[in-house]
Design an enzyme around this catalytic site. Sequence first.
Site, mmCIF file in Angstrom:
data_model
loop_
_atom_site.group_PDB
_atom_site.id
_atom_site.type_symbol
_atom_site.label_atom_id
_atom_site.label_comp_id
_atom_site.label_asym_id
_atom_site.label_seq_id
_atom_site.Cartn_x
_atom_site.Cartn_y
_atom_site.Cartn_z
ATOM 1 N N GLY B 37 0.838 -1.195 0.000
ATOM 2 C CA GLY B 37 0.000 0.000 0.000
ATOM 3 C C GLY B 37 0.868 1.238 0.000
ATOM 4 N N GLY B 40 1.150 6.030 4.053
ATOM 5 C CA GLY B 40 -0.040 6.593 4.683
ATOM 6 C C GLY B 40 -1.297 5.777 4.450
ATOM 7 C CB SER B 41 -2.082 2.740 2.532
ATOM 8 O OG SER B 41 -1.054 1.858 2.938
ATOM 9 N N GLY B 42 -2.091 3.051 5.960
ATOM 10 C CA GLY B 42 -2.547 2.435 7.203
ATOM 11 C C GLY B 42 -1.864 1.116 7.533
ATOM 12 C CE LYS B 43 2.900 0.083 3.681
ATOM 13 N NZ LYS B 43 2.648 1.429 3.181
ATOM 14 C CB SER B 44 2.967 1.363 10.081
ATOM 15 O OG SER B 44 3.967 1.128 9.124
ATOM 16 C CD GLU B 163 7.977 0.613 4.888
ATOM 17 O OE1 GLU B 163 9.000 1.163 4.450
ATOM 18 O OE2 GLU B 163 6.902 1.193 5.043
#
Lengths: 286, 267
Positions: B37, B40-44, B163
């Site tokens: 994603g 800023g897509s919300g993964k973390s 990551e």
Amino acid sequence: MGIRFNQVSYDYSSFAQGLYTAIKDINLEITEKNEFIALVGHTGSGKSTLAKHMNALIFPTSGSLEIFGNIITSKRSKKIKYNSIRKKVGLVFQFPEYQLFEETVEKDIMFGPMNFKITRDEAKILAKEALNLVGLDDTYLTRNPYNLSGGEKKRVSIAGILAMDPDILVLDEPTSGLDPAGKRVLMNLFKDINEKTGKTIVIITHDMDLVYQYFNRVLVMNDSKLIYDGLPEQLFKEKDLYINHLDYPNTIKVLTYLNQKLNLNLNVYQKTNADALLEIKRAAKL
Amino acid sequence: MSYIEVKELSYSYNNKTNVLEDISINIEKGEWIAILGHNGSGKSTLAKALVGLLEPATGEIFIDGTLLNEDSAFEVRKKIGIVFQNPDNQFVGVTVRDDIAFGMENLCVPREEMLEKIKFFAKKVNMLDSLDKEPANLSGGQKQRVAIAGILAMQSDIIIFDEATSMLDPFSREELVKYIKTLHKDGLTIIMITHEINEALLADRILVMNKGKVYAFEETEVIMKKKEVFTDNHLELPVALDLANSLEENESHKEIRDKLWEYALIK
């Protein structure tokens, strides 16, 4: 001549390891205009140490450097204005976004130029210009840096260095941590700044796809030594990059695989996917 | 019940816009999941919610059947470990030995048992010779491996890599990925957040996040066949698959297209 390394070596001394040679016998010339250079090498190969010499942040243990006419040796000289060297060669560290600290973007960008005897109003103009140069509009000036996205923060911090109007810009892994789209946007931006302003730009990176697509000069560090200085394509042809703890661009890897499996006799040295596609179609005579 | 179940999870940092919105996913024991994603897509944020570092605004998370909440967080966290992006931000010990011990100390593992476990798991991540080394003398890849040993020593069987390879050079990255493969073979559940499409290809399934929502969550092979997943999410197709897609659907190209797919999906 912008920067010239003459037989430069640098030793770190640490309690645990004793003396450690970070770079050894480096000879290198970087012109002050129009160069776009990639600096690659494995972790601990000496890339960052090399970069820190470029604006006299550290001094060589032996050998000497010439930076815009100033001769830098192991000893600090009273005749040299180190501050002015740092204005001419801007260094952007890895994850510069962690270093933003002011309450507005404008103040943060102004911080650098304000160290060089100019008025607030002049600094404001420089900040605005630098901000535009990194592709952000004036509405960002009043914003709080902490509320920006990772990519935007990165750009603001780069603008902070650009506002000092350096002739040479050195960036330590500026694209790490960005998504693929963000990476391309930033690389296009650097290329654009390089072409528009003629500033020489040196970029440390691990990304061989970027090296192949964007650069026409690449420096390779391995075990403290500069082992290559030339065209990327020549590097991929001449050196075994795996031995040097590096990698090949994806296009070369994929086309090499096709050659091995299908005896296609493809010329694997294709920079982009579009080039690779044409080569496949040519070889397959379709 | 699946090993990890996320039900209608939403989260916002300041009660304004949702960073996560209505996430519902199931992950089975032993699966390897990649999360892709844009920044800023919300993964973390999702990763932090899974390890109980964030409390969801609404929704529930079950790990191995246990609802994650304030009371259960201590127990649940033993099962699930996270390796962050920056190797320097998570090395808490003075030496490799101390660092591996840190998690176990919090669990009050008896000293004798701890010493044995340190050796055992240091060996597993190939760091047995470096037990007395300080972080300053380790490479990024080595620090990440020490972090993994610390997680394994707590007997966690779910590891999230946020990551974790992005700051490593290609060689160390390759090494770490190889190591993750062996963890997967050993039956651990792997959740890998990455921007590196070639790493995502190793996963059993890929979760694509977009603006805090689940855009797609399907088998890797299935996702790779859907071009729109890549264009809609500013993702780049792996080079081999981009080439395969660009070759027309005629017979003479089939052999080449097949080999390109084969290359992309080598695990």
